[in-house]
Scaffold this motif. Structure first.
Motif, PDB file in Angstrom:
ATOM      1  N   ALA A 103       0.838  -1.208   0.000  1.00 20.79           N
ATOM      2  CA  ALA A 103       0.000   0.000   0.000  1.00 20.79           C
ATOM      3  C   ALA A 103       0.870   1.254   0.000  1.00 20.79           C
ATOM      4  CB  ALA A 103      -0.923  -0.006   1.212  1.00 20.79           C
ATOM      5  N   THR A 104       1.970   1.214   0.726  1.00 21.77           N
ATOM      6  CA  THR A 104       2.871   2.370   0.778  1.00 21.77           C
ATOM      7  C   THR A 104       3.529   2.601  -0.577  1.00 21.77           C
ATOM      8  OG1 THR A 104       3.295   1.928   3.109  1.00 21.77           O
ATOM      9  CG2 THR A 104       4.845   3.364   1.978  1.00 21.77           C
ATOM     10  N   ALA A 105       3.987   1.541  -1.216  1.00 17.85           N
ATOM     11  CA  ALA A 105       4.611   1.680  -2.539  1.00 17.85           C
ATOM     12  C   ALA A 105       3.609   2.239  -3.546  1.00 17.85           C
ATOM     13  CB  ALA A 105       5.157   0.335  -3.012  1.00 17.85           C
ATOM     14  N   ARG A 106       2.363   1.760  -3.476  1.00 18.29           N
ATOM     15  CA  ARG A 106       1.325   2.279  -4.383  1.00 18.29           C
ATOM     16  C   ARG A 106       1.088   3.763  -4.144  1.00 18.29           C
ATOM     17  NH1 ARG A 106      -1.332  -2.537  -2.556  1.00 18.29           N
ATOM     18  NH2 ARG A 106      -1.201  -4.124  -4.155  1.00 18.29           N
ATOM     19  N   LEU A 107       0.999   4.145  -2.873  1.00 20.92           N
ATOM     20  CA  LEU A 107       0.743   5.540  -2.518  1.00 20.92           C
ATOM     21  C   LEU A 107       1.865   6.445  -3.035  1.00 20.92           C
ATOM     22  CD1 LEU A 107      -0.862   7.724  -0.894  1.00 20.92           C
ATOM     23  CD2 LEU A 107       0.631   7.146   1.040  1.00 20.92           C
ATOM     24  N   ASP A 154      -7.178   4.197   5.880  1.00 21.75           N
ATOM     25  CA  ASP A 154      -7.288   2.749   6.030  1.00 21.75           C
ATOM     26  C   ASP A 154      -6.233   2.185   6.972  1.00 21.75           C
ATOM     27  OD1 ASP A 154      -5.027   3.025   4.514  1.00 21.75           O
ATOM     28  OD2 ASP A 154      -5.745   1.873   2.804  1.00 21.75           O
ATOM     29  N   GLY A 155      -5.741   3.022   7.880  1.00 25.82           N
ATOM     30  CA  GLY A 155      -4.765   2.563   8.854  1.00 25.82           C
ATOM     31  C   GLY A 155      -3.334   2.611   8.361  1.00 25.82           C
ATOM     32  N   LEU A 156      -3.092   3.071   7.149  1.00 27.53           N
ATOM     33  CA  LEU A 156      -1.743   3.163   6.605  1.00 27.53           C
ATOM     34  C   LEU A 156      -1.005   4.295   7.295  1.00 27.53           C
ATOM     35  CD1 LEU A 156       0.292   2.311   4.350  1.00 27.53           C
ATOM     36  CD2 LEU A 156      -0.713   4.125   2.984  1.00 27.53           C
ATOM     37  N   THR A 157       0.136   3.989   7.872  1.00 29.81           N
ATOM     38  CA  THR A 157       0.973   5.022   8.465  1.00 29.81           C
ATOM     39  C   THR A 157       2.303   5.035   7.724  1.00 29.81           C
ATOM     40  OG1 THR A 157       1.804   3.486  10.130  1.00 29.81           O
ATOM     41  CG2 THR A 157      -0.075   4.864  10.756  1.00 29.81           C
ATOM     42  N   ASP A 203       6.156   6.422   7.887  1.00 24.55           N
ATOM     43  CA  ASP A 203       7.200   7.062   8.680  1.00 24.55           C
ATOM     44  C   ASP A 203       8.362   7.427   7.763  1.00 24.55           C
ATOM     45  OD1 ASP A 203       9.480   4.891   9.003  1.00 24.55           O
ATOM     46  OD2 ASP A 203       7.563   3.847   9.291  1.00 24.55           O
ATOM     47  N   ARG A 204       9.245   8.260   8.261  1.00 28.43           N
ATOM     48  CA  ARG A 204      10.326   8.799   7.430  1.00 28.43           C
ATOM     49  C   ARG A 204      11.316   7.735   6.965  1.00 28.43           C
ATOM     50  NH1 ARG A 204      14.984   9.824  10.011  1.00 28.43           N
ATOM     51  NH2 ARG A 204      15.006   9.579  12.256  1.00 28.43           N
ATOM     52  N   VAL A 205      11.577   6.721   7.793  1.00 23.22           N
ATOM     53  CA  VAL A 205      12.531   5.673   7.416  1.00 23.22           C
ATOM     54  C   VAL A 205      11.956   4.797   6.308  1.00 23.22           C
ATOM     55  CG1 VAL A 205      13.802   3.648   8.231  1.00 23.22           C
ATOM     56  CG2 VAL A 205      13.648   5.695   9.671  1.00 23.22           C
ATOM     57  N   THR A 206      10.692   4.408   6.450  1.00 25.09           N
ATOM     58  CA  THR A 206      10.041   3.610   5.406  1.00 25.09           C
ATOM     59  C   THR A 206      10.028   4.375   4.093  1.00 25.09           C
ATOM     60  OG1 THR A 206       8.672   2.501   7.042  1.00 25.09           O
ATOM     61  CG2 THR A 206       7.894   2.441   4.758  1.00 25.09           C
ATOM     62  N   LEU A 207       9.682   5.653   4.158  1.00 26.74           N
ATOM     63  CA  LEU A 207       9.654   6.471   2.949  1.00 26.74           C
ATOM     64  C   LEU A 207      11.045   6.577   2.336  1.00 26.74           C
ATOM     65  CD1 LEU A 207       8.138   8.245   0.948  1.00 26.74           C
ATOM     66  CD2 LEU A 207       8.564  10.181   2.468  1.00 26.74           C
ATOM     67  N   TYR A 208      12.052   6.808   3.148  1.00 24.21           N
ATOM     68  CA  TYR A 208      13.409   6.924   2.615  1.00 24.21           C
ATOM     69  C   TYR A 208      13.817   5.633   1.912  1.00 24.21           C
ATOM     70  CZ  TYR A 208      18.354   7.586   2.080  1.00 24.21           C
ATOM     71  OH  TYR A 208      19.588   7.680   1.524  1.00 24.21           O
ATOM     72  N   ARG A 209      13.568   4.500   2.522  1.00 21.97           N
ATOM     73  CA  ARG A 209      13.941   3.216   1.913  1.00 21.97           C
ATOM     74  C   ARG A 209      13.181   2.985   0.609  1.00 21.97           C
ATOM     75  NH1 ARG A 209      13.954  -0.184   7.533  1.00 21.97           N
ATOM     76  NH2 ARG A 209      16.006   0.509   8.221  1.00 21.97           N
ATOM     77  N   LEU A 210      11.911   3.355   0.597  1.00 19.89           N
ATOM     78  CA  LEU A 210      11.102   3.154  -0.601  1.00 19.89           C
ATOM     79  C   LEU A 210      11.556   4.050  -1.748  1.00 19.89           C
ATOM     80  CD1 LEU A 210       8.785   1.809  -2.072  1.00 19.89           C
ATOM     81  CD2 LEU A 210       7.250   3.466  -1.020  1.00 19.89           C
TER      82      LEU A 210
END
Length: 172
Positions: free
Chosen positions: A26-30, A59-62, A64-71
């Motif tokens: 879901a994060t990658a799609r967003l 939908d409960g998707l959170t 964070d900065r580390v996840t975003l940086y890695r993605l």
């Protein structure tokens, strides 16, 4: 029924992620859909995080900065995003269309706005693309991989120049 092994049957974002060997989270799609919806805009990590936190679905998707940086790092590695480092050594990310080999842009050293120059350079676009292709082919022949070319023009944008001129006139 959609067969996930067949990217042609997936949604366009999912198909892009799959075609580049990335997980369809879901994060990658967003994140990828945000970049594709804003192709003419580059974002710093902080700007992107702020924009996405305001755009997250309920939908409960959170995020964070580390996840975003890695993605965004993974999206850059597979050439879905272009990463540029500006004059202040700040990384900026932008959607990288597969067909584009040269991404001319103007970076204002006063307001730090980053603007694509494709429309302004349309008359010279073929020359720029040919020069980019030649440089990339030469580097590839030398063994370099994962290549893209960034053409950055730096200076003061017309808005900032006019503002500075008006301020100078007001000070006199």
């Amino acid at each position: 029924m959609v067969n996930p092994a067949n990217p042609a049957q997936l949604e366009p974002i999912d198909a892009l992620l799959s075609a580049h060997g990335l997980r369809r989270t879901a994060t990658a799609r967003l994140v990828l859909s945000w970049f594709l919806a804003h192709v003419d805009t580059s974002y710093t990590h902080a700007q992107l995080l702020a924009a996405l936190q305001g755009a997250e679905p309920d939908d409960g998707l959170t995020l964070d900065r580390v996840t975003l940086y890695r993605l965004i790092d993974r999206l850059t590695q597979v050439s879905l995003l272009l990463c540029r480092v500006d004059a202040n050594r700040v990384r900026r990310y932008q959607a990288m269309p597969e067909s584009v080999k040269a991404m001319p842009h103007f970076e204002c050293q006063t307001c730090h706005r980053d603007s694509p120059l494709t429309g302004e350079l349309q008359g010279n676009a073929l020359d720029l693309e040919a020069a980019a292709q030649n440089a990339l082919q030469t580097l590839k022949a030398l063994g370099y991989e994962g290549l893209s070319l960034d053409l950055a023009v730096r200076g003061v944008c017309a808005d900032c120049a006019a503002s500075a001129a008006a301020q100078a006139k007001a000070d006199t």
